[in-house]
Design an enzyme around this catalytic site. Structure first.
Site, PDB file in Angstrom:
ATOM      1  N   GLY A   1      -5.636 -11.114   5.922  1.00 30.33           N
ATOM      2  CA  GLY A   1      -6.993 -10.651   5.673  1.00 30.33           C
ATOM      3  C   GLY A   1      -7.202  -9.210   6.107  1.00 30.33           C
ATOM      4  O   GLY A   1      -7.968  -8.451   5.487  1.00 30.33           O
ATOM      5  N   ASP A   2      -6.502  -8.793   7.170  1.00 32.41           N
ATOM      6  CA  ASP A   2      -6.603  -7.412   7.640  1.00 32.41           C
ATOM      7  C   ASP A   2      -5.971  -6.448   6.640  1.00 32.41           C
ATOM      8  O   ASP A   2      -6.467  -5.336   6.423  1.00 32.41           O
ATOM      9  CB  ASP A   2      -5.933  -7.278   9.003  1.00 32.41           C
ATOM     10  CG  ASP A   2      -6.448  -8.298   9.993  1.00 32.41           C
ATOM     11  OD1 ASP A   2      -7.637  -8.667   9.899  1.00 32.41           O
ATOM     12  OD2 ASP A   2      -5.669  -8.750  10.852  1.00 32.41           O
TER      13      ASP A   2
ATOM     14  N   GLY B   1      -8.490 -17.506   0.317  1.00 31.85           N
ATOM     15  CA  GLY B   1      -7.163 -18.041   0.626  1.00 31.85           C
ATOM     16  C   GLY B   1      -6.185 -17.786  -0.511  1.00 31.85           C
ATOM     17  O   GLY B   1      -6.085 -16.670  -1.032  1.00 31.85           O
TER      18      GLY B   1
END
Length: 314
Positions: free
Chosen positions: A254-255, A225
């Site tokens: 995240g991608d 995070g």
């Protein structure tokens, strides 16, 4: 060429509203539609970084038609860079995801549809397309959830096929597909802290990452995070952290990190450089106005300011 696999693609719809208040009517200040699903987000970022990228998976119905039309338009930021469409047609309709951004608080509410049911014949069609793409691939990313109808060991099967073809493979999924996929020995896995804890039973990221490596993953990159990412690799253990916490739309962050890791892999960058790129891209994605894109100026400003620290010991 980098191949990204999105078995449960989506049409991402982002609404922006001055404030999100439950049980009231809202005026939407802006609406954006983008081809979505984790692998498509990864592919768009890779294309913006200058890498030849091919997307495969499934697309169907009117939503699938819209997704493919948008995929063929200009790339992020209006650039000409865009992924090549190798999606496999199916009879079911591609799902939609809805992100509602509260412009006052900076938070995002996400609603995700489950996805269409994929038949055994459609799965066979996909496997044929996947095998053909592997012959020219430098790396493969297997990303996201499995749609109804796809067996839980699908990613493990795709990992074994990539390994047999000598193609490095990254896995980014969760739950039982992650557990089975790790056992198939992917080159990289990128769970978040909760996914890693469910896989290993440990809430401590470093011991959990080491456990995931013992289960079969060559390298484990855990998303933490706002604290960045933790990497447990054969060459060492590092933590990469952004220079500051930011607020915005986290969809696709995240991608973007996966895109940073994959681009660094094919460019043969050392681990600290790969991790710094991943964190800078993820943070710049949170700052972007639409899901699955990144703020180019923010990325260039953030990259040299990412802190990468090596952990002592094995």
């Amino acid at each position: 060429m980098i191949v990204t696999v999105t078995l449960n693609a989506a049409l991402d719809i982002t609404y922006r509203t001055p404030a999100l208040v439950p049980h009231t009517t809202h005026r939407v200040s802006d609406v954006a539609e983008r081809p979505g699903g984790k692998g498509l987000n990864v592919a768009r970022v890779l294309s913006a970084l200058g890498h030849e990228t091919v997307v495969t998976g499934f697309a169907g119905g009117r939503t699938g038609d819209v997704l493919r039309e948008l995929l063929g338009n200009s790339g992020p930021g209006g650039s000409r860079a865009r992924p090549v469409d190798a999606l496999v047609p199916i009879s079911g309709s591609t799902r939609r995801t809805l992100a509602v951004v509260d412009e006052t608080g900076g938070d995002t509410t996400q609603l995700n549809e489950p996805g269409p049911t994929v038949s055994s014949a459609e799965w066979s069609d996909f496997l044929g397309a996947y095998e053909r793409l592997l012959t020219g691939a430098d790396a493969v990313a297997l990303c996201g959830s499995l749609p109804p109808g796809i067996h839980v060991g699908a990613y493990a099967e795709l990992i074994r096929r990539a390994r047999a073809a000598g193609v490095p493979v990254l896995l980014d999924t969760s739950g039982e597909p992650l557990r089975r996929g790790v056992a198939a020995r992917p080159d990289l896995v990128k769970p978040n802290a909760d996914e890693l804890a469910r896989l290993t039973g440990s809430r401590e990221p470093l011991p959990a990452a080491r456990d995931a490596r013992r289960r079969g993953a060559h390298a484990v990159i855990a998303s933490l995070g706002a604290d960045g990412i933790l990497a447990a690799t054969p060459d060492g253990i590092w933590q990469a952290s952004p220079p500051a916490s930011v607020k915005g739309n986290p969809t696709g962050a995240g991608d973007s990190a996966v895109a940073g890791l994959l681009s660094g892999l094919v460019e043969r960058l050392p681990w600290p450089a790969r991790l710094a790129r991943a964190v800078a891209l993820a943070t710049a994605t949170v700052l972007a106005p639409a899901a699955g894109e990144f703020d180019t100026e923010a990325y260039e400003e953030l990259l040299p300011r990412v802190t990468v620290t090596e952990h002592p010991g094995p």
